[in-house]
Design an enzyme around this catalytic site. Sequence first.
Site, PDB file in Angstrom:
ATOM      1  N   HIS A 208      -8.793   7.854  -9.003  1.00  0.00           N
ATOM      2  CA  HIS A 208      -9.339   7.909  -7.568  1.00  0.00           C
ATOM      3  C   HIS A 208      -7.972   7.672  -6.686  1.00  0.00           C
ATOM      4  O   HIS A 208      -7.085   7.103  -7.050  1.00  0.00           O
ATOM      5  CB  HIS A 208     -10.336   6.816  -7.084  1.00  0.00           C
ATOM      6  CG  HIS A 208     -10.091   5.545  -7.457  1.00  0.00           C
ATOM      7  ND1 HIS A 208      -9.960   5.062  -8.772  1.00  0.00           N
ATOM      8  CD2 HIS A 208      -9.828   4.654  -6.796  1.00  0.00           C
ATOM      9  CE1 HIS A 208      -9.701   3.685  -8.418  1.00  0.00           C
ATOM     10  NE2 HIS A 208      -9.474   3.373  -7.361  1.00  0.00           N
TER      11      HIS A 208
ATOM     12  N   ASP B  57      -7.516   5.544  -3.246  1.00  0.00           N
ATOM     13  CA  ASP B  57      -8.217   4.574  -2.557  1.00  0.00           C
ATOM     14  C   ASP B  57      -8.854   4.938  -1.110  1.00  0.00           C
ATOM     15  O   ASP B  57      -8.310   5.873  -0.363  1.00  0.00           O
ATOM     16  CB  ASP B  57      -7.339   3.342  -2.270  1.00  0.00           C
ATOM     17  CG  ASP B  57      -7.176   2.468  -3.596  1.00  0.00           C
ATOM     18  OD1 ASP B  57      -8.090   2.635  -4.549  1.00  0.00           O
ATOM     19  OD2 ASP B  57      -6.277   1.704  -3.478  1.00  0.00           O
TER      20      ASP B  57
ATOM     21  N   HIS C 185      -4.976   6.667  -9.400  1.00  0.00           N
ATOM     22  CA  HIS C 185      -4.849   5.512 -10.421  1.00  0.00           C
ATOM     23  C   HIS C 185      -6.109   5.447 -10.964  1.00  0.00           C
ATOM     24  O   HIS C 185      -7.066   5.613 -10.735  1.00  0.00           O
ATOM     25  CB  HIS C 185      -4.241   4.240  -9.611  1.00  0.00           C
ATOM     26  CG  HIS C 185      -5.169   3.616  -8.636  1.00  0.00           C
ATOM     27  ND1 HIS C 185      -5.255   4.290  -7.316  1.00  0.00           N
ATOM     28  CD2 HIS C 185      -6.099   2.573  -8.397  1.00  0.00           C
ATOM     29  CE1 HIS C 185      -6.087   3.501  -6.500  1.00  0.00           C
ATOM     30  NE2 HIS C 185      -6.556   2.520  -7.271  1.00  0.00           N
TER      31      HIS C 185
ATOM     32  N   ARG D 235      -4.746  -7.028  -3.494  1.00  0.00           N
ATOM     33  CA  ARG D 235      -4.230  -5.907  -3.160  1.00  0.00           C
ATOM     34  C   ARG D 235      -4.084  -5.875  -1.717  1.00  0.00           C
ATOM     35  O   ARG D 235      -5.078  -6.428  -0.926  1.00  0.00           O
ATOM     36  CB  ARG D 235      -5.230  -4.497  -3.307  1.00  0.00           C
ATOM     37  CG  ARG D 235      -4.354  -3.367  -2.950  1.00  0.00           C
ATOM     38  CD  ARG D 235      -5.664  -2.230  -3.342  1.00  0.00           C
ATOM     39  NE  ARG D 235      -6.589  -2.117  -2.102  1.00  0.00           N
ATOM     40  CZ  ARG D 235      -7.786  -1.544  -2.525  1.00  0.00           C
ATOM     41  NH1 ARG D 235      -7.960  -1.056  -3.685  1.00  0.00           N
ATOM     42  NH2 ARG D 235      -8.695  -1.621  -1.653  1.00  0.00           N
TER      43      ARG D 235
END
Length: 317
Positions: free
Chosen positions: A142, A144, A292, A307
């Site tokens: 995917h 993000d 990723h 993150r």
Amino acid sequence: METTTKNSAVRTGANQSMRLDGYPLIVGPFTHVAAERDRLSALRWQHFDAKQLGASIGAELSGVDLTAELADEVVAEIRQALHEYKVVFFRDQPMTPAQHVAFAQRFGELEIHPFIPSSTTEPELVRFEKSAEVAGFENSWHHDVTWRAQPSMGAVLHGVSIPPLGGDTLFADMYAAYESLDDDTKALIENLEAVHDYTQAFGRFVPDDQRAQMRERFPAVNHPVVCTHAATGRRHLYVNRIFVSHIDGMDLDQSRALIDRLCRQADAPEHQCRFQWEPDSVAFWDNRAVQHYAASDYWPAIRIMERASIIGPRPAR
């Protein structure tokens, strides 16, 4: 020109690959990554050294201290390396949450995730804390937050607590994924748009009394299936199974078949690099140029990551 053998159709010329009879699988050399592999291998940098990881994607940068306030020219060179390698990695970076945010802010305004709250002192940091009680579900390719009108242009992920084995993150080059498509498929998807919807993944976490409000804040959005990167000008695929509900104008079965077919372009190891985490490692990826996949093979061990995501422009054809 195409010739056939008993078991496969062979493409001659620049692409010497062959398709296995009865399967949508191509084997043979990925000739479309050769030029990019060689171009990246020739790059040299002033403020750090780079060790290339994949044929067309990924490099580990050494000689930079992310806990310090970096000079503008260093930040500019890291940005350029990000555009070239698509994802860059750093080792031994014991960043505090404040230092993490400060580094990420050098590249743009940070987003605050509405569905994964921060558990640190910095609201811009999303904390992924996995354990025997909280399993990892990020093991699907995917980009993000594609359900945003302006999805992330990049993300900086810091390894806070790493399991003794497992928990690697894989990255796939979506330029190469697009370039590997045949001409008929490229023509088919050239003007298509995909509908991205947060409810595909996060809808179950929204209380019933807040659904209308959240839908008003985050309506479903259309993004091109094939985008042009705002910084590099290169074409890349921009669909994923987690957040895309369907292709605009197609029925659901057709949509799912096409989305699945395009998403499978990320599966080829020749399009990938794989990062093995250590405590205080950092990954900085271009959320447009790569997808990723976080390997979920460490349960019930603890894996804690933080993150920061940088807001990008709206994807465009």
